[in-house]
Design an enzyme around this catalytic site. Structure first.
Site, PDB file in Angstrom:
ATOM      1  N   LYS A  22      25.610  59.521  38.789  1.00  0.00           N
ATOM      2  CA  LYS A  22      26.407  58.771  37.893  1.00  0.00           C
ATOM      3  C   LYS A  22      26.186  57.078  38.313  1.00  0.00           C
ATOM      4  O   LYS A  22      26.275  56.246  37.522  1.00  0.00           O
ATOM      5  CB  LYS A  22      27.663  59.257  38.118  1.00  0.00           C
ATOM      6  CG  LYS A  22      28.901  58.292  37.687  1.00  0.00           C
ATOM      7  CD  LYS A  22      30.227  58.948  38.111  1.00  0.00           C
ATOM      8  CE  LYS A  22      30.713  58.415  39.467  1.00  0.00           C
ATOM      9  NZ  LYS A  22      31.562  57.267  39.383  1.00  0.00           N
ATOM     10  N   ASN A  23      26.295  56.994  39.608  1.00  0.00           N
ATOM     11  CA  ASN A  23      26.493  55.689  39.962  1.00  0.00           C
ATOM     12  C   ASN A  23      25.328  54.821  39.915  1.00  0.00           C
ATOM     13  O   ASN A  23      25.251  53.600  39.966  1.00  0.00           O
ATOM     14  CB  ASN A  23      26.877  55.424  41.587  1.00  0.00           C
ATOM     15  CG  ASN A  23      28.358  55.686  41.818  1.00  0.00           C
ATOM     16  OD1 ASN A  23      29.295  55.840  40.651  1.00  0.00           O
ATOM     17  ND2 ASN A  23      28.955  55.676  42.736  1.00  0.00           N
ATOM     18  N   CYS A 113      43.463  50.611  42.926  1.00  0.00           N
ATOM     19  CA  CYS A 113      43.176  52.128  42.380  1.00  0.00           C
ATOM     20  C   CYS A 113      43.756  52.860  43.518  1.00  0.00           C
ATOM     21  O   CYS A 113      43.912  52.466  44.620  1.00  0.00           O
ATOM     22  CB  CYS A 113      41.794  52.375  42.102  1.00  0.00           C
ATOM     23  SG  CYS A 113      40.622  52.321  43.224  1.00  0.00           S
ATOM     24  N   ARG A 118      40.555  46.761  45.981  1.00  0.00           N
ATOM     25  CA  ARG A 118      39.434  46.736  45.242  1.00  0.00           C
ATOM     26  C   ARG A 118      39.245  45.332  44.339  1.00  0.00           C
ATOM     27  O   ARG A 118      39.190  45.309  43.384  1.00  0.00           O
ATOM     28  CB  ARG A 118      39.115  47.988  44.334  1.00  0.00           C
ATOM     29  CG  ARG A 118      38.974  49.131  45.190  1.00  0.00           C
ATOM     30  CD  ARG A 118      38.482  50.284  44.501  1.00  0.00           C
ATOM     31  NE  ARG A 118      37.015  50.281  44.209  1.00  0.00           N
ATOM     32  CZ  ARG A 118      36.531  51.421  43.866  1.00  0.00           C
ATOM     33  NH1 ARG A 118      37.169  52.350  43.177  1.00  0.00           N
ATOM     34  NH2 ARG A 118      35.150  51.483  43.662  1.00  0.00           N
ATOM     35  N   VAL A 120      37.612  41.822  42.882  1.00  0.00           N
ATOM     36  CA  VAL A 120      36.565  41.401  42.368  1.00  0.00           C
ATOM     37  C   VAL A 120      35.883  39.952  42.598  1.00  0.00           C
ATOM     38  O   VAL A 120      35.202  39.417  41.940  1.00  0.00           O
ATOM     39  CB  VAL A 120      36.189  41.778  40.924  1.00  0.00           C
ATOM     40  CG1 VAL A 120      36.351  43.150  40.584  1.00  0.00           C
ATOM     41  CG2 VAL A 120      37.343  41.154  40.179  1.00  0.00           C
ATOM     42  N   ASP A 302      31.647  57.601  49.935  1.00  0.00           N
ATOM     43  CA  ASP A 302      31.952  58.545  48.804  1.00  0.00           C
ATOM     44  C   ASP A 302      31.538  60.013  49.342  1.00  0.00           C
ATOM     45  O   ASP A 302      31.714  61.061  48.820  1.00  0.00           O
ATOM     46  CB  ASP A 302      30.822  58.578  47.903  1.00  0.00           C
ATOM     47  CG  ASP A 302      31.297  57.383  46.828  1.00  0.00           C
ATOM     48  OD1 ASP A 302      32.426  56.838  46.943  1.00  0.00           O
ATOM     49  OD2 ASP A 302      30.645  56.885  45.936  1.00  0.00           O
ATOM     50  N   ARG A 397      34.947  63.308  36.282  1.00  0.00           N
ATOM     51  CA  ARG A 397      34.372  61.795  36.221  1.00  0.00           C
ATOM     52  C   ARG A 397      33.169  61.779  36.800  1.00  0.00           C
ATOM     53  O   ARG A 397      32.272  61.149  36.289  1.00  0.00           O
ATOM     54  CB  ARG A 397      35.212  60.862  36.734  1.00  0.00           C
ATOM     55  CG  ARG A 397      36.493  60.629  36.041  1.00  0.00           C
ATOM     56  CD  ARG A 397      37.295  59.328  36.835  1.00  0.00           C
ATOM     57  NE  ARG A 397      36.285  58.295  37.099  1.00  0.00           N
ATOM     58  CZ  ARG A 397      36.381  57.669  38.097  1.00  0.00           C
ATOM     59  NH1 ARG A 397      37.238  57.766  39.101  1.00  0.00           N
ATOM     60  NH2 ARG A 397      35.266  56.705  38.401  1.00  0.00           N
TER      61      ARG A 397
HETATM   62  C1  UD1 Z   1      30.712  51.598  44.469  1.00  0.00           C
HETATM   63  C2  UD1 Z   1      30.339  52.925  43.955  1.00  0.00           C
HETATM   64  C3  UD1 Z   1      31.781  53.685  44.612  1.00  0.00           C
HETATM   65  C4  UD1 Z   1      31.559  53.643  46.180  1.00  0.00           C
HETATM   66  C5  UD1 Z   1      31.457  52.065  46.399  1.00  0.00           C
HETATM   67  C6  UD1 Z   1      31.287  51.867  48.005  1.00  0.00           C
HETATM   68  C7  UD1 Z   1      29.592  52.648  41.691  1.00  0.00           C
HETATM   69  C8  UD1 Z   1      30.087  52.844  40.143  1.00  0.00           C
HETATM   70  N1  UD1 Z   1      30.795  52.957  42.470  1.00  0.00           N
HETATM   71  O1  UD1 Z   1      31.873  51.073  44.160  1.00  0.00           O
HETATM   72  O2  UD1 Z   1      31.322  55.005  44.209  1.00  0.00           O
HETATM   73  O3  UD1 Z   1      32.539  54.273  46.694  1.00  0.00           O
HETATM   74  O4  UD1 Z   1      30.468  51.703  46.081  1.00  0.00           O
HETATM   75  O5  UD1 Z   1      29.915  52.566  48.258  1.00  0.00           O
HETATM   76  O6  UD1 Z   1      28.498  52.328  42.090  1.00  0.00           O
HETATM   77  N2  UD1 Z   1      34.881  44.293  47.664  1.00  0.00           N
HETATM   78  C9  UD1 Z   1      35.553  43.117  47.711  1.00  0.00           C
HETATM   79  N3  UD1 Z   1      35.191  42.069  46.858  1.00  0.00           N
HETATM   80  C10 UD1 Z   1      34.731  42.104  45.776  1.00  0.00           C
HETATM   81  C11 UD1 Z   1      34.040  43.574  45.697  1.00  0.00           C
HETATM   82  C12 UD1 Z   1      34.156  44.499  46.732  1.00  0.00           C
HETATM   83  O7  UD1 Z   1      36.196  42.652  48.743  1.00  0.00           O
HETATM   84  O8  UD1 Z   1      34.587  41.327  44.999  1.00  0.00           O
HETATM   85  C13 UD1 Z   1      35.282  45.030  48.915  1.00  0.00           C
HETATM   86  C14 UD1 Z   1      36.042  46.415  48.206  1.00  0.00           C
HETATM   87  O9  UD1 Z   1      37.395  46.130  48.494  1.00  0.00           O
HETATM   88  C15 UD1 Z   1      35.739  47.445  49.229  1.00  0.00           C
HETATM   89  C16 UD1 Z   1      34.149  46.947  49.677  1.00  0.00           C
HETATM   90  O10 UD1 Z   1      34.060  45.664  49.141  1.00  0.00           O
HETATM   91  O11 UD1 Z   1      36.553  47.581  50.310  1.00  0.00           O
HETATM   92  C17 UD1 Z   1      33.125  47.900  49.248  1.00  0.00           C
HETATM   93  O12 UD1 Z   1      33.310  47.799  47.650  1.00  0.00           O
HETATM   94  P1  UD1 Z   1      32.077  48.131  46.547  1.00  0.00           P
HETATM   95  O13 UD1 Z   1      30.661  48.245  47.312  1.00  0.00           O
HETATM   96  O14 UD1 Z   1      32.223  46.919  45.706  1.00  0.00           O
HETATM   97  O15 UD1 Z   1      32.402  49.255  45.794  1.00  0.00           O
HETATM   98  P2  UD1 Z   1      32.096  49.369  44.083  1.00  0.00           P
HETATM   99  O16 UD1 Z   1      30.972  48.679  43.796  1.00  0.00           O
HETATM  100  O17 UD1 Z   1      33.466  49.193  43.360  1.00  0.00           O
END
Ligand code: UD1
Length: 418
Positions: A22-23, A113, A118, A120, A302, A397
């Protein structure tokens, strides 16, 4: 709403065919926004997140052809609405491709969430470094650009979707973009390989520094999505916690070394083949271990919940296990539910100390997020009696035909409406 009824206590033995990831599929599908030509994914996983993504992409102008291929002849809208983003945070993955192709994107802010805040900021700062203008208005990210420009950008954390968004925005940027401290997850590397097949110029993917040289257009392609390493380790976990032996296929070497190492430390025998991996649980109890989650190639966050379930029955009366969650700040939603099944777990901040018990006992428990649901299913497989897991829409999901696959190797799992 659906729930799962699990009659625990059976030792699981047999083969499990692992669905595609999925990811990987989520960002791969978004690549259809980057070309007028059809892109064909031969094995889109049949999970709820994929249906959400296909619905979102349809609204943006992506058609599903009779062959199954996706084609975006023209961008019909640049808006990813709140209704879709609130169901699936990965909707943010359309931001980079929309901006690259259409010069504009309006994506609802995902917000926090169940597993943490989380933010961006990495996605947004990276796009700004490429010359995009970004405003936050009415809960939406409103991004605009004339033509993105190559730049150097260092991520403060190797974000998975952040890296993918920035790479897919940079494919049409003028000149060279150098992204540092990139995520090295296999799904990131796969998206880069797919982009290269479409004509993008990318090097360094799979390492911390990715270089992208902008091109003027991309072409269509056919792509087979890699197997899901998280579903795979969940099935191996089902073998480990029930004292059984599970063989999973297909399998990609080197995508999950940290996880296999932890299974071995727990006393399991793990044998890797060219396209499969077999786990056999020890004849006695699992051993207690220490785990710290980290970005790839570290132990994946995960997998944390599923391993915690296994460790609740490891080394009873022996040394406790310890799990430190270093990626998300609030990813222990399963702890309270596992405790209701008799697990002995103490949480202090981002650390959980797990004292193994002789046996878990069945209970009615509630899933709080995707991977937490999987940990409750594993606990139910090992528990004495009938466990009911409610809110399995979280599980749906990201797990495809879970009960069917578990039952085929000896489990007793039934889905019911409640
Ligand atoms: C992806 C995966 C999710 C997995 C996660 C970590 C997908 C669709 N989802 O989520 O299953 O649990 O990677 O391996 O691929 N962060 C920031 N700023 C940002 C973005 C992230 O501070 O702009 C932080 C987040 O809060 C978190 C960490 O970075 O603490 C990791 O997040 P991230 O790697 O971005 O997770 P996702 O890409 O959302």
């Amino acid at each position: 709403m659906d729930c799962l009824l699990i009659e625990g206590g059976s030792r699981l033995n047999g083969d499990v065919e692992v669905p595609s990831a999925k990811n990987a599929a989520l960002p791969l599908l978004c690549l259809s926004l980057l070309t007028e030509e059809p892109v064909h994914f031969t094995n889109i996983p049949d999970v709820a997140d994929m249906r959400s993504m296909l619905r979102l992409l349809k609204g943006l102008g992506v058609e599903r052809l009779s062959s199954g291929a996706l084609q975006c002849a023209k961008i019909a809208s640049v808006v990813a609405p709140y209704e879709e983003v609130k169901k699936m945070r990965a909707s943010i993955l359309v931001l980079g491709p929309l901006l690259a192709r259409a010069g504009a994107a309006e994506v609802s802010l995902p917000g926090g969430c169940a597993i943490g805040e989380r933010p961006v900021d990495i996605h947004l700062k990276g796009l700004q470094a490429m010359g995009a203008t970004i405003d936050l208005e009415g809960g939406y990210i409103k991004a605009r650009c004339k033509k993105l420009k190559g730049c150097k950008f260092v991520m403060h954390f190797p974000s998975v979707t952040g890296t993918i968004n920035l790479v897919s925005a940079a494919v049409f940027a003028e000149g060279e973009t150098v992204l540092e401290n990139c995520a090295r997850e296999p799904e990131v590397a796969e998206v880069c390989d797919a982009l290269i097949k479409m004509g993008a110029k990318i090097t360094g993917h799979g390492s911390s520094t990715i270089k992208i040289t902008g091109v003027n257009s991309l072409k269509g392609m056919t792509w087979q999505i890699q197997p899901d390493r998280i579903q795979l380790l969940t099935y191996l976990g089902a073998g480990a916690i029930t004292g059984g032996s599970i063989r999973c296929f297909p399998y990609r070497a080197n995508a999950m070394n940290a996880v296999l190492q932890s299974f071995r430390e727990m006393g399991c025998e793990v044998v890797e083949g060219a396209n499969d991996v077999r786990l056999t649980a020890p004849s006695g109890k699992l051993k207690s271990i220490q785990i710290e989650t980290a970005p790839f190639p570290g132990f994946p966050t995960d997998a944390q919940a599923q391993f915690m379930a296994c460790l609740t029955v490891a080394s009873p009366a022996g040394a406790p296990s310890m799990i430190t969650e270093k990626v998300f700040e609030n990813r222990f939603g399963h702890v309270g539910e596992l405790r209701r099944m008799g697990a002995q777990i103490q949480v202090k901040g981002n650390m959980a100390v797990i004292e193994g018990v002789e046996k878990l006992s069945a209970a009615h428990v509630m899933a709080s997020d995707l991977r937490a649901s999987a940990s409750l299913v594993l606990a139910g497989l090992a528990a004495e009696g009938k466990t009911k897991v409610s809110r399995v829409y979280h599980l749906d999901r990201g797990y495809e035909k879970l009960e069917e696959k578990l039952n085929a190797v000896g489990a007793k799992v039934r889905r019911e409406k409640e």
